[in-house]
Design a protein around this motif. Structure first.
Motif, PDB file in Angstrom:
ATOM      1  N   ALA A  87     -39.677  12.375 -48.092  1.00 54.41           N
ATOM      2  CA  ALA A  87     -38.786  12.790 -46.730  1.00 54.41           C
ATOM      3  C   ALA A  87     -37.317  12.890 -47.577  1.00 54.41           C
ATOM      4  CB  ALA A  87     -38.698  11.481 -46.131  1.00 54.41           C
ATOM      5  N   ASP A  88     -37.200  13.036 -48.822  1.00 51.51           N
ATOM      6  CA  ASP A  88     -36.034  13.493 -49.650  1.00 51.51           C
ATOM      7  C   ASP A  88     -35.962  14.872 -49.531  1.00 51.51           C
ATOM      8  OD1 ASP A  88     -34.302  13.939 -51.763  1.00 51.51           O
ATOM      9  OD2 ASP A  88     -34.373  11.826 -52.382  1.00 51.51           O
ATOM     10  N   ILE A  89     -34.859  15.496 -48.806  1.00 51.11           N
ATOM     11  CA  ILE A  89     -34.818  16.803 -48.708  1.00 51.11           C
ATOM     12  C   ILE A  89     -34.407  17.417 -50.087  1.00 51.11           C
ATOM     13  CG2 ILE A  89     -33.515  18.762 -47.535  1.00 51.11           C
ATOM     14  CD1 ILE A  89     -33.619  16.822 -45.027  1.00 51.11           C
ATOM     15  N   PRO A  90     -33.332  16.972 -50.688  1.00 52.01           N
ATOM     16  CA  PRO A  90     -33.028  17.510 -52.109  1.00 52.01           C
ATOM     17  C   PRO A  90     -34.345  17.663 -53.109  1.00 52.01           C
ATOM     18  CG  PRO A  90     -31.290  16.074 -51.383  1.00 52.01           C
ATOM     19  CD  PRO A  90     -32.412  15.874 -50.410  1.00 52.01           C
ATOM     20  N   LEU A  91     -35.145  16.488 -52.933  1.00 50.56           N
ATOM     21  CA  LEU A  91     -36.376  16.451 -53.733  1.00 50.56           C
ATOM     22  C   LEU A  91     -37.211  17.652 -53.449  1.00 50.56           C
ATOM     23  CD1 LEU A  91     -38.583  15.901 -55.997  1.00 50.56           C
ATOM     24  CD2 LEU A  91     -39.105  13.832 -54.447  1.00 50.56           C
ATOM     25  N   ALA A  92     -37.313  17.805 -52.095  1.00 49.47           N
ATOM     26  CA  ALA A  92     -38.302  18.863 -51.314  1.00 49.47           C
ATOM     27  C   ALA A  92     -37.826  20.139 -51.979  1.00 49.47           C
ATOM     28  CB  ALA A  92     -38.370  18.728 -49.824  1.00 49.47           C
ATOM     29  N   ALA A  93     -36.443  20.454 -51.837  1.00 51.81           N
ATOM     30  CA  ALA A  93     -35.979  21.623 -52.185  1.00 51.81           C
ATOM     31  C   ALA A  93     -36.165  21.934 -53.739  1.00 51.81           C
ATOM     32  CB  ALA A  93     -34.405  21.540 -51.921  1.00 51.81           C
ATOM     33  N   ARG A  94     -36.077  20.918 -54.617  1.00 46.91           N
ATOM     34  CA  ARG A  94     -36.338  21.198 -56.069  1.00 46.91           C
ATOM     35  C   ARG A  94     -37.703  21.451 -56.272  1.00 46.91           C
ATOM     36  NH1 ARG A  94     -34.202  16.024 -58.983  1.00 46.91           N
ATOM     37  NH2 ARG A  94     -34.903  17.177 -60.978  1.00 46.91           N
ATOM     38  N   ALA A  95     -38.733  20.760 -55.539  1.00 50.96           N
ATOM     39  CA  ALA A  95     -40.152  21.127 -55.650  1.00 50.96           C
ATOM     40  C   ALA A  95     -40.511  22.609 -54.970  1.00 50.96           C
ATOM     41  CB  ALA A  95     -40.877  20.042 -54.544  1.00 50.96           C
ATOM     42  N   VAL A  96     -39.873  22.900 -53.871  1.00 51.69           N
ATOM     43  CA  VAL A  96     -40.272  24.229 -53.441  1.00 51.69           C
ATOM     44  C   VAL A  96     -39.613  25.137 -54.382  1.00 51.69           C
ATOM     45  CG1 VAL A  96     -39.455  25.942 -51.529  1.00 51.69           C
ATOM     46  CG2 VAL A  96     -40.185  23.477 -50.961  1.00 51.69           C
ATOM     47  N   GLU A  97     -38.397  25.063 -54.944  1.00 52.28           N
ATOM     48  CA  GLU A  97     -38.114  26.014 -56.143  1.00 52.28           C
ATOM     49  C   GLU A  97     -38.715  26.035 -57.057  1.00 52.28           C
ATOM     50  OE1 GLU A  97     -34.371  25.449 -59.068  1.00 52.28           O
ATOM     51  OE2 GLU A  97     -33.601  25.574 -56.973  1.00 52.28           O
ATOM     52  N   LYS A  98     -39.593  24.979 -57.525  1.00 54.36           N
ATOM     53  CA  LYS A  98     -40.649  25.216 -58.516  1.00 54.36           C
ATOM     54  C   LYS A  98     -41.414  25.658 -58.339  1.00 54.36           C
ATOM     55  CE  LYS A  98     -41.760  22.325 -62.697  1.00 54.36           C
ATOM     56  NZ  LYS A  98     -41.596  21.106 -63.357  1.00 54.36           N
ATOM     57  N   GLY A  99     -42.070  26.138 -57.098  1.00 53.23           N
ATOM     58  CA  GLY A  99     -43.293  26.769 -56.721  1.00 53.23           C
ATOM     59  C   GLY A  99     -44.335  25.673 -56.007  1.00 53.23           C
ATOM     60  N   GLY A 100     -43.856  24.493 -55.613  1.00 56.29           N
ATOM     61  CA  GLY A 100     -44.610  23.545 -55.081  1.00 56.29           C
ATOM     62  C   GLY A 100     -44.537  23.702 -53.593  1.00 56.29           C
ATOM     63  N   THR A 101     -45.388  22.868 -52.887  1.00 55.93           N
ATOM     64  CA  THR A 101     -45.262  22.550 -51.356  1.00 55.93           C
ATOM     65  C   THR A 101     -44.856  21.309 -51.006  1.00 55.93           C
ATOM     66  OG1 THR A 101     -47.156  24.154 -51.049  1.00 55.93           O
ATOM     67  CG2 THR A 101     -46.741  22.723 -49.345  1.00 55.93           C
ATOM     68  N   ALA A 102     -43.796  21.112 -50.154  1.00 48.87           N
ATOM     69  CA  ALA A 102     -43.191  19.681 -49.735  1.00 48.87           C
ATOM     70  C   ALA A 102     -43.542  19.545 -48.430  1.00 48.87           C
ATOM     71  CB  ALA A 102     -41.884  19.682 -50.162  1.00 48.87           C
ATOM     72  N   LEU A 103     -44.081  18.310 -48.043  1.00 44.67           N
ATOM     73  CA  LEU A 103     -44.598  17.860 -46.809  1.00 44.67           C
ATOM     74  C   LEU A 103     -43.939  16.590 -46.672  1.00 44.67           C
ATOM     75  CD1 LEU A 103     -46.214  18.014 -44.298  1.00 44.67           C
ATOM     76  CD2 LEU A 103     -48.300  16.977 -45.730  1.00 44.67           C
ATOM     77  N   ASN A 104     -43.096  16.203 -45.382  1.00 47.22           N
ATOM     78  CA  ASN A 104     -42.487  14.902 -45.196  1.00 47.22           C
ATOM     79  C   ASN A 104     -43.523  14.131 -44.417  1.00 47.22           C
ATOM     80  OD1 ASN A 104     -42.159  15.381 -42.330  1.00 47.22           O
ATOM     81  ND2 ASN A 104     -40.048  15.923 -42.671  1.00 47.22           N
ATOM     82  N   PRO A 105     -43.305  12.818 -44.349  1.00 47.15           N
ATOM     83  CA  PRO A 105     -44.004  11.893 -43.873  1.00 47.15           C
ATOM     84  C   PRO A 105     -44.446  12.034 -42.055  1.00 47.15           C
ATOM     85  CG  PRO A 105     -42.645  10.647 -45.421  1.00 47.15           C
ATOM     86  CD  PRO A 105     -41.946  12.216 -45.005  1.00 47.15           C
ATOM     87  N   ARG A 106     -43.532  12.933 -41.527  1.00 50.33           N
ATOM     88  CA  ARG A 106     -43.720  13.404 -40.046  1.00 50.33           C
ATOM     89  C   ARG A 106     -44.513  14.453 -40.066  1.00 50.33           C
ATOM     90  NH1 ARG A 106     -40.246  10.135 -37.071  1.00 50.33           N
ATOM     91  NH2 ARG A 106     -38.916   8.735 -38.587  1.00 50.33           N
ATOM     92  N   GLY A 107     -45.037  14.981 -40.954  1.00 52.94           N
ATOM     93  CA  GLY A 107     -45.841  16.108 -40.812  1.00 52.94           C
ATOM     94  C   GLY A 107     -45.257  17.565 -40.913  1.00 52.94           C
ATOM     95  N   GLU A 108     -44.024  17.629 -41.182  1.00 54.76           N
ATOM     96  CA  GLU A 108     -43.345  18.924 -41.465  1.00 54.76           C
ATOM     97  C   GLU A 108     -43.248  19.373 -42.827  1.00 54.76           C
ATOM     98  OE1 GLU A 108     -39.671  17.217 -40.200  1.00 54.76           O
ATOM     99  OE2 GLU A 108     -40.219  17.271 -37.940  1.00 54.76           O
ATOM    100  N   PHE A 109     -43.360  20.721 -43.089  1.00 56.21           N
ATOM    101  CA  PHE A 109     -43.629  21.151 -44.252  1.00 56.21           C
ATOM    102  C   PHE A 109     -42.118  21.864 -44.410  1.00 56.21           C
ATOM    103  CE2 PHE A 109     -48.052  21.513 -43.931  1.00 56.21           C
ATOM    104  CZ  PHE A 109     -48.465  21.294 -44.649  1.00 56.21           C
ATOM    105  N   TYR A 110     -41.474  21.554 -45.912  1.00 56.37           N
ATOM    106  CA  TYR A 110     -40.385  22.360 -46.256  1.00 56.37           C
ATOM    107  C   TYR A 110     -40.633  23.591 -46.942  1.00 56.37           C
ATOM    108  CZ  TYR A 110     -38.406  17.768 -45.613  1.00 56.37           C
ATOM    109  OH  TYR A 110     -37.954  16.303 -45.251  1.00 56.37           O
ATOM    110  N   THR A 111     -40.068  24.688 -46.655  1.00 55.25           N
ATOM    111  CA  THR A 111     -40.524  26.127 -47.219  1.00 55.25           C
ATOM    112  C   THR A 111     -39.302  26.483 -47.496  1.00 55.25           C
ATOM    113  OG1 THR A 111     -40.112  27.108 -44.977  1.00 55.25           O
ATOM    114  CG2 THR A 111     -42.447  26.009 -45.505  1.00 55.25           C
ATOM    115  N   VAL A 112     -39.619  27.886 -48.251  1.00 53.13           N
ATOM    116  CA  VAL A 112     -38.572  28.744 -48.617  1.00 53.13           C
ATOM    117  C   VAL A 112     -37.613  28.999 -47.751  1.00 53.13           C
ATOM    118  CG1 VAL A 112     -38.005  30.828 -50.033  1.00 53.13           C
ATOM    119  CG2 VAL A 112     -39.787  29.302 -51.015  1.00 53.13           C
ATOM    120  N   GLU A 113     -38.555  29.395 -46.431  1.00 56.05           N
ATOM    121  CA  GLU A 113     -37.588  29.988 -45.256  1.00 56.05           C
ATOM    122  C   GLU A 113     -36.743  28.779 -44.507  1.00 56.05           C
ATOM    123  OE1 GLU A 113     -40.898  32.117 -46.575  1.00 56.05           O
ATOM    124  OE2 GLU A 113     -41.174  30.126 -45.715  1.00 56.05           O
TER     125      GLU A 113
END
Length: 167
Positions: A87-113
């Motif tokens: 659920a940590d948005i800065p961590l999600a941003a770092r994961a996405v930047e590294k080419g990973g996929t990030a999903l929060n506990p509410r079922g929302e994906f964080y994407t490049v977009e």
């Protein structure tokens, strides 16, 4: 102190990394069942010891306590194509930047977009809370959010399995 990340079972196989310090138990249970069902390795990363089920697919890493220690450990150990649950948005941003996929506990994906918008909204909410304009955080996780998470996770894992079969 910090343990080494478990070895990859197979090269090229997705790994699930869980920001376990703030991961709700209900979400953790869904993840454990998914790792067992799909045979995808999963690691719970936290600043304190985490109870881990006896499973060949689930492990835990305890890192030093401190700001962003678990986040840093996840980003250091993850690879492109891995799934990060947070659920940590800065961590999600770092994961996405590294080419990973990030999903929060509410079922929302964080994407490049959408990650820049999410970061901006997070910063705005922090400023509003700090100024006293609003208080509190998001509402508690309910059945609707748990189901949304389980559905999003299942769709992602099915898409991953399909991609693996095509290779």
């Amino acid at each position: 102190m910090a343990a080494l990340a478990p070895a990859r079972v197979w090269l090229g196989v997705m790994h699930i990394w869980v920001d376990a310090d703030a991961c709700p138990n209900a979400i953790r249970e869904i993840l454990v069942r998914a790792a067992e069902r799909t045979h995808i390795p999963m690691t719970l990363v936290a600043g304190q010891p985490v109870q881990t089920p006896r499973s060949r697919w689930v492990s835990a890493v305890t890192v030093a306590t401190g700001p962003d220690a678990a986040d840093d450990a996840i980003v250091d150990r993850m690879s492109a194509g891995d799934l990060v649950i947070t659920a940590d948005i800065p961590l999600a941003a770092r994961a996405v930047e590294k080419g990973g996929t990030a999903l929060n506990p509410r079922g929302e994906f964080y994407t490049v977009e959408n990650i820049r918008e999410r970061l901006a909204m997070r910063d705005l909410m922090v400023n509003l809370r700090d100024s006293g304009a609003i208080s509190g955080g998001p509402p508690p996780l309910g059945n609707v959010e748990r189901q949304a998470f389980a559905n999003a996770l299942d769709r992602h894992l099915a898409k991953h399995a399909q991609t693996q079969q095509q290779q």
